[in-house]
Design a protein around this motif. Structure first.
Motif, PDB file in Angstrom:
ATOM      1  N   ARG B 155       0.854  -1.343  -0.074  1.00  0.00           N
ATOM      2  CA  ARG B 155       0.105  -0.038   0.049  1.00  0.00           C
ATOM      3  C   ARG B 155       0.952   1.279   0.083  1.00  0.00           C
ATOM      4  N   PHE B 156       1.356   1.737  -1.082  1.00  0.00           N
ATOM      5  CA  PHE B 156       2.370   2.430  -1.485  1.00  0.00           C
ATOM      6  C   PHE B 156       1.686   3.889  -0.910  1.00  0.00           C
ATOM      7  N   ASP B 157       0.326   4.168  -0.875  1.00  0.00           N
ATOM      8  CA  ASP B 157      -0.311   5.500  -0.616  1.00  0.00           C
ATOM      9  C   ASP B 157      -0.424   5.739   1.029  1.00  0.00           C
ATOM     10  N   GLN B 158       0.118   4.779   1.678  1.00  0.00           N
ATOM     11  CA  GLN B 158      -0.150   5.080   3.229  1.00  0.00           C
ATOM     12  C   GLN B 158       0.534   6.080   3.733  1.00  0.00           C
ATOM     13  N   PRO B 159      -0.419   6.864   4.642  1.00  0.00           N
ATOM     14  CA  PRO B 159       0.408   8.111   5.318  1.00  0.00           C
ATOM     15  C   PRO B 159       1.250   7.604   6.068  1.00  0.00           C
ATOM     16  N   LEU B 160       2.341   8.565   6.494  1.00  0.00           N
ATOM     17  CA  LEU B 160       3.389   8.519   7.446  1.00  0.00           C
ATOM     18  C   LEU B 160       2.959   7.996   8.897  1.00  0.00           C
ATOM     19  N   ARG B 161       1.802   8.500   9.348  1.00  0.00           N
ATOM     20  CA  ARG B 161       1.307   8.115  10.705  1.00  0.00           C
ATOM     21  C   ARG B 161       1.022   6.808  10.752  1.00  0.00           C
ATOM     22  N   GLY B 234       6.599  -6.310   0.130  1.00  0.00           N
ATOM     23  CA  GLY B 234       5.501  -5.539   0.347  1.00  0.00           C
ATOM     24  C   GLY B 234       5.531  -4.328   1.728  1.00  0.00           C
ATOM     25  N   ASN B 235       6.635  -4.573   2.568  1.00  0.00           N
ATOM     26  CA  ASN B 235       6.582  -3.682   3.714  1.00  0.00           C
ATOM     27  C   ASN B 235       7.023  -2.288   3.320  1.00  0.00           C
ATOM     28  N   VAL B 236       6.085  -1.301   3.457  1.00  0.00           N
ATOM     29  CA  VAL B 236       6.625   0.011   3.270  1.00  0.00           C
ATOM     30  C   VAL B 236       6.862   0.542   4.171  1.00  0.00           C
ATOM     31  N   THR B 237       8.384   0.783   4.237  1.00  0.00           N
ATOM     32  CA  THR B 237       9.161   1.482   5.375  1.00  0.00           C
ATOM     33  C   THR B 237       9.302   2.917   5.198  1.00  0.00           C
ATOM     34  N   LEU B 238      10.003   3.605   6.345  1.00  0.00           N
ATOM     35  CA  LEU B 238      10.404   4.760   6.108  1.00  0.00           C
ATOM     36  C   LEU B 238      11.139   5.485   4.864  1.00  0.00           C
ATOM     37  N   PRO B 239      12.342   4.686   4.701  1.00  0.00           N
ATOM     38  CA  PRO B 239      12.666   5.347   3.438  1.00  0.00           C
ATOM     39  C   PRO B 239      11.986   5.251   2.191  1.00  0.00           C
ATOM     40  N   VAL B 240      11.285   4.168   2.285  1.00  0.00           N
ATOM     41  CA  VAL B 240      10.251   4.043   0.920  1.00  0.00           C
ATOM     42  C   VAL B 240       9.190   5.443   0.947  1.00  0.00           C
ATOM     43  N   LEU B 241       8.921   5.439   1.974  1.00  0.00           N
ATOM     44  CA  LEU B 241       7.685   6.515   2.089  1.00  0.00           C
ATOM     45  C   LEU B 241       8.357   8.040   1.658  1.00  0.00           C
ATOM     46  N   TYR B 242       9.616   8.012   2.226  1.00  0.00           N
ATOM     47  CA  TYR B 242      10.261   9.364   1.582  1.00  0.00           C
ATOM     48  C   TYR B 242      10.805   9.316   0.239  1.00  0.00           C
ATOM     49  N   ALA B 243      11.213   8.243  -0.541  1.00  0.00           N
ATOM     50  CA  ALA B 243      11.595   8.163  -1.599  1.00  0.00           C
ATOM     51  C   ALA B 243      10.442   8.247  -2.754  1.00  0.00           C
ATOM     52  N   LEU B 244       9.133   7.972  -2.166  1.00  0.00           N
ATOM     53  CA  LEU B 244       8.083   7.912  -2.782  1.00  0.00           C
ATOM     54  C   LEU B 244       7.586   9.382  -3.271  1.00  0.00           C
ATOM     55  N   CYS B 245       8.529  10.400  -2.657  1.00  0.00           N
ATOM     56  CA  CYS B 245       7.951  11.760  -2.829  1.00  0.00           C
ATOM     57  C   CYS B 245       8.628  12.269  -4.319  1.00  0.00           C
ATOM     58  N   ASP B 246       9.732  11.444  -4.554  1.00  0.00           N
ATOM     59  CA  ASP B 246      10.362  11.952  -5.875  1.00  0.00           C
ATOM     60  C   ASP B 246       9.574  11.088  -7.121  1.00  0.00           C
ATOM     61  N   GLU B 247       8.753  11.812  -7.968  1.00  0.00           N
ATOM     62  CA  GLU B 247       8.154  11.395  -8.861  1.00  0.00           C
ATOM     63  C   GLU B 247       8.651  10.135  -9.855  1.00  0.00           C
ATOM     64  N   GLN B 248       9.837  10.407 -10.030  1.00  0.00           N
ATOM     65  CA  GLN B 248      10.623   9.360 -11.038  1.00  0.00           C
ATOM     66  C   GLN B 248      10.704   8.001 -10.171  1.00  0.00           C
ATOM     67  N   VAL B 249      11.433   8.225  -8.893  1.00  0.00           N
ATOM     68  CA  VAL B 249      11.528   7.020  -8.255  1.00  0.00           C
ATOM     69  C   VAL B 249      10.313   6.386  -7.927  1.00  0.00           C
ATOM     70  N   ARG B 250       9.252   7.151  -7.511  1.00  0.00           N
ATOM     71  CA  ARG B 250       7.833   6.741  -7.155  1.00  0.00           C
ATOM     72  C   ARG B 250       7.358   5.616  -8.236  1.00  0.00           C
ATOM     73  N   ALA B 251       7.593   5.905  -9.654  1.00  0.00           N
ATOM     74  CA  ALA B 251       7.146   5.021 -10.643  1.00  0.00           C
ATOM     75  C   ALA B 251       7.803   3.704 -10.602  1.00  0.00           C
ATOM     76  N   ILE B 253       9.169   2.354  -7.719  1.00  0.00           N
ATOM     77  CA  ILE B 253       8.779   1.678  -6.360  1.00  0.00           C
ATOM     78  C   ILE B 253       7.444   0.877  -6.746  1.00  0.00           C
ATOM     79  N   THR B 254       6.622   1.648  -7.071  1.00  0.00           N
ATOM     80  CA  THR B 254       5.013   1.300  -7.084  1.00  0.00           C
ATOM     81  C   THR B 254       5.000  -0.084  -7.967  1.00  0.00           C
ATOM     82  N   ALA B 255       6.139  -0.114  -8.947  1.00  0.00           N
ATOM     83  CA  ALA B 255       5.812  -1.418  -9.778  1.00  0.00           C
ATOM     84  C   ALA B 255       6.295  -2.608  -9.013  1.00  0.00           C
TER      85      ALA B 255
END
Lengths: 259, 320
Positions: B155-161, B234-251, B253-255
């Motif tokens: 679930r890559f759209d999960q919030p930080l909290r 599939g464990n969405v951890t903090l580095p992943v959540l931060y990296a998802l802020c970068d649009e190119q990397v996001r694509a 990660i979500t794959a």
């Protein structure tokens, strides 16, 4: 019976977890165990301060153990297996939480002893390390009734522990016997065959009859013990006991006679 | 400095806890004790017993009483590891075959339940309903956290909290409870026990964030599993959540999914490392660590406080 329904409802509420329910079937609440607990509490000289909470805690732990019995060694959907493990863990956590809130540390210790003993016996059966039929039946009886026996010990009514042991062993034997007769497959009969005929690759008709007779003997022993106990019990439990003592027996006897 | 060298003044008591652990897990029926010993002898940091013993130094330190709590908490942790290996289908832990790999899933379930029971038996040596309530509540929350972890996979759209709540339940609460229960068992003042609880909580948060970072920055040899395994599972951890802020990397990660091959995973990891995700994750870990260390200043000065300080820094900043 209002009390039975109320306890069942409370347990079901505690077990309710929307995400788990999407993937793992809701566990059944065993009414026989509830009836045994209720009769035991009514007859107890030293009941705990919060009997309902103790009964519910015991039921949750039994459900947790039963849930973990569903974990398979191979095959099946991975997420389902993961959630079955976690469901069992959650139920056992809820059991401890309830007991802790009741403040009954003595019962925490007794139930923990029961869970330890149950798992020791389960591993013994799982590894097929039982060498005698009597030990096998004692192990199955212990697995079925250890938690109730500890509850009986806690409230100073050990006779109820023995009664529950015979009752639940009888119920289990009848189920295993039915499975063996109808489908030819039963965990208990497999274990009995392993002990009685260790070198046999398949069972002959005579060997099957021998195992059924052995099982019958234990069934009769349980029934006699239940009748001899003569304990004050609620009407529902008395009815269930009568049902257990009859029921499938006639079909089995016929099968044994006809071979 | 090695962790064990750090707390040398506890070494006699820790050795005694180790003996108690061994004695406790032995079963009347051999194979069960053998499996539990197999896990015990594989080692481990014994962080929870250390926190119990150190926190108990803020009250009346009676080892004969406190040891039950230290043993109980390590056994709870061990029970969860045995079941976690079934959940993760893991074959190796601490360089040894897991119980589920050496025996079977079903055997591992029985071993975990057995260890849970042994833990409660030890804990019941402590006639304190309040201590049981703390531990029980913690166990329930840990289980809920683990269920959430399954629910939130990929679930890559999960919030930080959501992530923070999950690691709080998964790791921080048991460390917090170790500190609080150590203080309870020693009869430390309520305010001290509360500060220790929050100290453990913040250390636990920092510990888990560091753990999540190490999944990206360590080698397969150090981790005992391929780097990036958490993400692949599939464990969405903090580095992943931060990296998802970068649009190119996001694509990229979500794959990711369970079938992503090693080469693709290596590319995703490289892309994540090129962002500021690791740096930002360390910054958050440090903030938790600072909060923890700040709380220590409010505790009476003694040798245990110094050690808790060093220990917090060690586990919050470890490079493996």
């Amino acid at each position: 019976m209002v009390k039975l329904a109320s306890l069942k409802e409370q347990i079901e509420r505690l077990l309710d977890h929307p995400y788990l329910r999407e993937h793992v079937p809701a566990p059944a609440v065993d009414e026989d165990r509830l009836l045994l607990s209720l009769s035991m509490m009514t007859d107890a000289p030293a009941g705990p301060n919060e009997p309902d909470r103790c009964i519910i805690a015991m039921m949750l732990m039994q459900i947790a153990l039963d849930t973990h019995d569903q974990v398979t060694d191979r095959g099946g959907d991975l997420r389902t297996r993961q959630l079955v493990v976690l469901a069992g863990d959650l139920y056992s956590g809820l059991y401890y939480d309830l007991l802790a809130r009741s403040g009954d540390v003595a019962l925490i210790r007794l139930f923990a002893e029961a869970v330890r003993e149950i798992n020791e016996q389960k591993v013994r059966l799982y590894e097929k390390k039982v060498e005698r039929i009597e030990t096998l039946f004692a192990a199955v009886g212990m697995i079925e009734s250890a938690l109730l026996a500890k509850l009986a010990e806690r409230i100073g009514a050990p006779q109820w522990g023995e009664f529950a042991g015979h009752y639940l062993l009888l119920r289990r034997l009848l189920l295993e016997q039915e499975a063996f007769v109808r489908t030819g497959s039963s965990m208990l009969f497999e274990q009995m065959a392993h002990i009685a005929f260790p070198w046999a690759k398949g069972l002959t008709k005579e060997q099957k009859r021998h195992l059924l007779r052995l099982c019958e003997r234990y069934i009769d022993h349980c029934k006699e013990a239940l009748l001899a106990a003569n304990l004050p019990m609620n009407d529902l439990l008395r009815f269930r006991m009568a049902e257990l003592a009859g029921g499938f027996q006639a079909i089995v006897k016929k099968s044994v006679e006809e071979g | 400095m090695k962790l064990k060298a750090m707390y040398s003044f506890l070494s006699d008591d820790l050795a005694a806890v180790e003996e108690e652990l061994e004695r406790t897990v032995r079963s009347e029926y051999g194979p069960l004790g053998e499996a539990a010993l197999h896990l015990l002898q594989a080692g481990g940091k014994r962080i929870r017993p250390v926190f119990v013993l150190l926190s108990a130094r803020f009250g009346h330190y009676d080892f004969e009483r406190i040891k039950h709590v230290a043993v109980a908490l390590e056994l709870i942790h061990m029970a969860s590891l045995v079941h976690d290996d079934v959940i993760d289908d893991a074959d190796v832990r601490r360089g040894r075959p897991t119980i589920k790999a050496r025996w079977s899933n079903r055997f591992a379930m029985y071993t975990g339940d057995y260890l849970f029971a042994r833990s409660l038996e030890r804990m019941a040596e402590l006639e304190s309903p309040r201590a049981h309530q703390v531990l029980a509540k913690t166990i329930v929350e840990v289980c809920r956290g683990e269920i959430e972890q399954i629910k939130d996979k990929y679930r890559f759209d999960q919030p930080l909290r959501t992530y923070l709540r999950r690691i709080r339940r998964k790791t921080a609460l048991l460390i917090a409870a170790s500190c609080q229960l150590g203080a309870f068992a020693a009869g430390a003042p309520e305010a001290v026990a509360n500060r220790l609880y929050w100290f453990g909580h913040y250390v636990g948060m920092s510990f888990q964030i560091t753990d999540d970072i190490l999944d990206f920055t360590s080698t397969e040899e150090q981790l005992g599993k391929p780097a990036g395994s958490d993400l692949q599972q599939g464990n969405v951890t903090l580095p992943v959540l931060y990296a998802l802020c970068d649009e190119q990397v996001r694509a990229k990660i979500t794959a990711v999914n369970a079938d992503t091959d090693a080469e693709e995973m290596a590319a995703v990891l490289a892309a994540i490392k090129q962002t500021d995700a690791i740096e930002r994750s360390y910054a958050l870990s440090d903030r938790y660590l600072e909060k923890a260390l700040g709380l220590l200043n409010e505790l009476p000065a003694n040798e245990a406080r110094t050690l808790l300080h060093d220990l917090a820094l060690y586990i919050g900043k470890r490079d493996y």
